[in-house]
Design an enzyme around this catalytic site. Structure first.
Site, short mmCIF file in Angstrom:
data_model
loop_
_atom_site.label_atom_id
_atom_site.label_comp_id
_atom_site.label_asym_id
_atom_site.label_seq_id
_atom_site.Cartn_x
_atom_site.Cartn_y
_atom_site.Cartn_z
N ASP A 1 -9.08 -1.28 -0.49
CA ASP A 1 -8.40 -2.03 -1.54
C ASP A 1 -8.29 -1.19 -2.82
O ASP A 1 -9.27 -0.61 -3.29
CB ASP A 1 -9.16 -3.31 -1.84
N HIS B 1 -6.18 -2.40 -5.76
CA HIS B 1 -6.08 -3.37 -6.85
C HIS B 1 -5.61 -2.77 -8.17
O HIS B 1 -6.28 -2.86 -9.20
CB HIS B 1 -7.43 -4.07 -7.04
N ASP C 1 -4.17 -5.04 -0.32
CA ASP C 1 -4.64 -5.38 -1.67
C ASP C 1 -4.41 -4.24 -2.66
O ASP C 1 -5.33 -3.76 -3.32
CB ASP C 1 -6.11 -5.81 -1.66
N ASN D 1 -4.26 -10.05 1.53
CA ASN D 1 -4.09 -11.41 1.03
C ASN D 1 -3.49 -11.44 -0.38
O ASN D 1 -2.78 -12.38 -0.74
CB ASN D 1 -5.43 -12.16 1.04
N HIS D 2 -3.73 -10.41 -1.20
CA HIS D 2 -3.17 -10.43 -2.55
C HIS D 2 -1.68 -10.13 -2.55
O HIS D 2 -0.96 -10.60 -3.44
CB HIS D 2 -3.95 -9.49 -3.46
N HIS E 1 -6.29 -6.05 7.10
CA HIS E 1 -6.98 -6.30 5.83
C HIS E 1 -8.26 -7.10 6.02
O HIS E 1 -9.34 -6.68 5.60
CB HIS E 1 -6.07 -7.01 4.85
#
Length: 389
Positions: free
Chosen positions: A64, A66, A101, A136-137, A242
């Site tokens: 991830d 982010h 993500d 999921n993001h 993920h």
């Protein structure tokens, strides 16, 4: 501005390729007998990509990100994939897989997406490739859930929509070049000042929310770009996703799931209300992008470790895979495969400054041998080596 972005998205969506087969590298590989041959081509099947045959390639997986461009670059440079200036692919015929993500919690999301796209173009010219798996993001933002969006990311969206107006519908060039110009736009915005209560900044925030909605709603340009990527990808003998792949996902059909998610992101079948958000892949605690069965710490009172190991073995067996790589849950002790018989690697280490700001780590797979690499005193530190042969 929003209307422009949606029209731009329609141009992009109809030009989306149906099948991808990568050509082999023009470089030559020495053989034992002293001769030279071209490497075996990479073959990608599925739309979006689901199965990748990449013989004799090194695979690098990163967790991830982010929205943290600096940590992204650090991780890729550590793995030998990115030049010191942060723009050029140096991985030759390596396969890079990012397990989702990229969005939320940081302010450089589109810049990271643009960088990975640029690196993919460069890697393909050398016999390599870059793949992304949606997390999921990504799906939350396409659903319109902006709870975890960094204020700077709204600003980036507003800048990006304004920037797109210069390209007259040429999406590919615009998206590829954003990584090179985004820093300039960011600096120009910063020079205006950052009094968050000023009328100008309030207007900018509103513009940012509208821009993000246009970019990421089903059918928006960035939703369409994300639709190019799967939620489950198999490269050679390895599964990348993920949250986690489970037996009922395999039974449902991985290629079917990938296509349903892609259709939803592109806003297909608009003659009705549009395609429904695919539940088995994107909703629920045991969906592909949300499952933490493999990545959380075992709780004997709820899920006995041997049972989870059995589920992992069944999934790998049904999908004819030797290992699985997942993100989603930050591993405070670093990337690892220690939970369930070293068959599932958990590689989210919370490297983003918006999460744990931990030291970047990547997973390297060569000849089905996996090891975690991290920076330690300006050198690579091998944490684990597992031979699956």
């Amino acid at each position: 501005m929003a209307a422009f972005a949606l029209n731009f998205a329609q141009i992009h969506a109809v030009s989306r390729p149906k099948f991808v087969v990568q050509c082999c590298s023009p470089s030559q590989v020495p053989q034992i007998n002293g001769g030279v041959v071209k490497p075996i081509p990479i073959v990608v099947s599925g739309d979006p990509p689901t199965f990748v045959s990449a013989p004799q390639r090194r695979i690098v997986a990163v967790g991830d990100l982010h929205g943290d461009l600096s940590q992204t670059r650090s991780a890729l440079q550590m793995a030998g994939l990115l030049s010191s200036d942060g723009f050029q692919w140096t991985g030759r015929d390596t396969i890079l897989v990012q397990v989702g993500d990229i969005l939320d919690r940081g302010e450089h999301e589109i810049a990271i997406l643009s960088l990975l796209k640029s690196l993919d173009v460069q890697a393909k010219s050398q016999g390599g490739a870059v793949f992304q798996v949606n997390g999921n993001h990504e799906t939350m933002n396409i659903e319109g859930d902006f709870r975890y969006v960094d204020p700077g990311a709204f600003d980036e969206c507003a800048d990006f929509v304004e920037y797109l107006e210069q390209y007259n519908g040429n999406w590919d060039d615009a998206f590829l070049n954003w990584i090179f110009v985004s820093e300039v736009w960011r600096e120009e915005r910063a020079s205006i000042g950052d009094n968050k209560w000023s009328p100008w900044n309030i207007v900018k925030r509103q513009k940012g929310v509208v821009a993000r909605s246009a970019l990421f709603s089903p059918g928006g340009v960035l939703a369409c770009e994300l639709s190019r990527h799967p939620v489950v990808l198999k490269v050679n003998d390895w599964i990348f996703c993920h949250g986690g792949l489970l037996p009922h996902h395999v039974k449902y059909g991985v290629e079917r799931m990938n296509k349903e998610v892609s259709d939803w992101m592109r806003g297909s079948k608009r003659e009705t209300d549009g395609p429904k958000m695919p539940f088995i892949a994107l909703r629920g605690y045991d969906s592909v992008v949300w499952s933490r069965l493999y990545s959380r710490e075992p709780n004997p009172l709820q899920h006995q470790p041997w049972k989870i190991s059995s589920i992992a073995e069944k999934t790998l067996g049904e999908f004819k895979a030797k290992g699985m790589v997942v993100g989603h849950t930050p591993q405070t002790n670093g990337a690892n495969s220690s939970k369930y018989d070293s068959r599932v690697w958990c590689i989210d280490v919370g490297m983003s400054s918006g999460v744990l700001n931990s030291s970047p780590e990547v997973l390297e797979i060569v000849d089905n041998k996996a090891r975690v690499l991290k920076r330690h005193r300006d050198s690579f530190d091998e944490l684990a080596v597992v031979d699956y042969l």
